[in-house]
Scaffold this active site. Structure first.
Site, PDB file in Angstrom:
ATOM      1  N   LEU A 157      85.929   3.289  33.119  1.00  0.00           N
ATOM      2  CA  LEU A 157      86.667   2.032  33.038  1.00  0.00           C
ATOM      3  C   LEU A 157      85.645   0.919  33.189  1.00  0.00           C
ATOM      4  O   LEU A 157      85.158   0.654  34.286  1.00  0.00           O
ATOM      5  CB  LEU A 157      87.718   1.985  34.147  1.00  0.00           C
ATOM      6  CG  LEU A 157      88.793   0.906  34.056  1.00  0.00           C
ATOM      7  CD1 LEU A 157      89.556   0.996  32.740  1.00  0.00           C
ATOM      8  CD2 LEU A 157      89.766   1.032  35.225  1.00  0.00           C
ATOM      9  N   GLU A 158      85.301   0.283  32.066  1.00  0.00           N
ATOM     10  CA  GLU A 158      84.128  -0.584  32.039  1.00  0.00           C
ATOM     11  C   GLU A 158      84.483  -2.060  31.905  1.00  0.00           C
ATOM     12  O   GLU A 158      85.203  -2.458  30.993  1.00  0.00           O
ATOM     13  CB  GLU A 158      83.199  -0.163  30.887  1.00  0.00           C
ATOM     14  CG  GLU A 158      81.879  -0.892  30.878  1.00  0.00           C
ATOM     15  CD  GLU A 158      80.844  -0.248  29.969  1.00  0.00           C
ATOM     16  OE1 GLU A 158      79.770  -0.844  29.789  1.00  0.00           O
ATOM     17  OE2 GLU A 158      81.107   0.857  29.445  1.00  0.00           O
ATOM     18  N   VAL A 159      83.943  -2.855  32.816  1.00  0.00           N
ATOM     19  CA  VAL A 159      84.024  -4.320  32.827  1.00  0.00           C
ATOM     20  C   VAL A 159      85.477  -4.786  32.663  1.00  0.00           C
ATOM     21  O   VAL A 159      85.835  -5.505  31.717  1.00  0.00           O
ATOM     22  CB  VAL A 159      83.096  -4.954  31.766  1.00  0.00           C
ATOM     23  CG1 VAL A 159      82.902  -6.437  32.060  1.00  0.00           C
ATOM     24  CG2 VAL A 159      81.739  -4.280  31.732  1.00  0.00           C
TER      25      VAL A 159
END
Length: 263
Positions: A157-159
């Protein structure tokens, strides 16, 4: 004795404690992570070898299947089986939901990706945060639930805003591997190059540096150049090779050799 956690062990950590995770790409980094007590490693397929598996020790290893290098489902299936046979614990896959579903049906544990997906960033406006509006946050939630429905065990789960990530994590049985998505996920995921201070290219905002390896690498490179220059000078000045660097031969044998050459 192998004390490496299983998929079931990792899933059981959800809601219990934060998993510590690093992306590494050298045997030395993998070994250091294992010795330090890191829970989970991410290693890309091209550098995934038996030596890396040995170095990773008891770390649970996610092996990254390269999106774009692999294209068809059969490409992914063959690659996934190969990396698992080398001791991988799960595979990262950014391919279609259909491919992910087929891989999980084969019993291969898959980690997907949601939020900012670098290989697909053009769809969400480039390399920037995703989920800062209600509509965008719902898109991330849909990505996560679609991955869950496809059978994935986890998702990077990125940025994504921390509060959004926390709410999404509560609503999935998958592990949420937070890369700049706050502490509401199930793991904190950083790149070893950022932790060690030798970032190649852009350094993300969520990165934290604990050591300055860049300065040490620059010092070592200067020492390499200096050593090579000294070698050149020794050869030019007749200092190398010296007697201790050569193989001796008895005078009588050498004289016999010369006699045979002349005859």
């Amino acid at each position: 004795m192998n004390k490496r956690p299983t998929v079931a062990d990792m899933l059981a950590l959800k809601g219990k404690r934060q998993i510590k995770m690093l992306f590494v790409d050298t045997v030395e980094e993998a070994a250091a992570a294992n010795e330090a007590g890191i829970d989970m490693l991410s290693i890309i397929d091209p550098v995934w070898t038996p030596q890396m598996r040995e170095a990773a020790g008891n770390c649970f290893v996610q092996v990254g299947l390269l999106y774009g290098k692999l294209c068809t489902y059969e490409d992914y299936l063959r690659a996934a089986h190969r990396v698992m046979q080398l001791g991988g614990d799960c595979c990262y896959c950014a391919a279609s939901l259909d491919t992910i579903h087929k891989l999980t049906n084969e019993g291969i544990p898959i980690v997907g990706h949601a939020g900012l997906i670098p290989s697909k960033a053009t769809w969400t406006g480039g390399f920037k945060a995703v989920g800062k509006t209600a509509d965008s946050a719902m898109l991330v939630y849909k990505q996560v639930k679609d991955l869950e429905a496809a059978g994935a065990i986890a998702a990077e789960l990125e940025v994504v805003p921390d509060r959004v990530a926390a709410e999404i994590s509560k609503r999935t049985k998958m592990l949420m591997l937070s890369m700049g998505a706050g502490s509401g996920g199930d793991a904190q995921y950083l790149f070893a190059e950022d932790v060690l201070g030798y970032t190649r290219g852009h350094r993300p905002r969520h990165a934290k540096t604990y050591r300055n390896f860049r300065a040490e690498y620059e010092r070592l490179q200067a020492e390499r150049v200096a050593a090579f220059k000294e070698f050149i000078a020794d050869v030019d000045n007749g200092i190398y090779p010296a007697a201790e660097h050569t193989v001796p031969v008895a005078d009588v044998e050498f004289e016999a050799f010369l006699a045979r050459l002349e005859s």
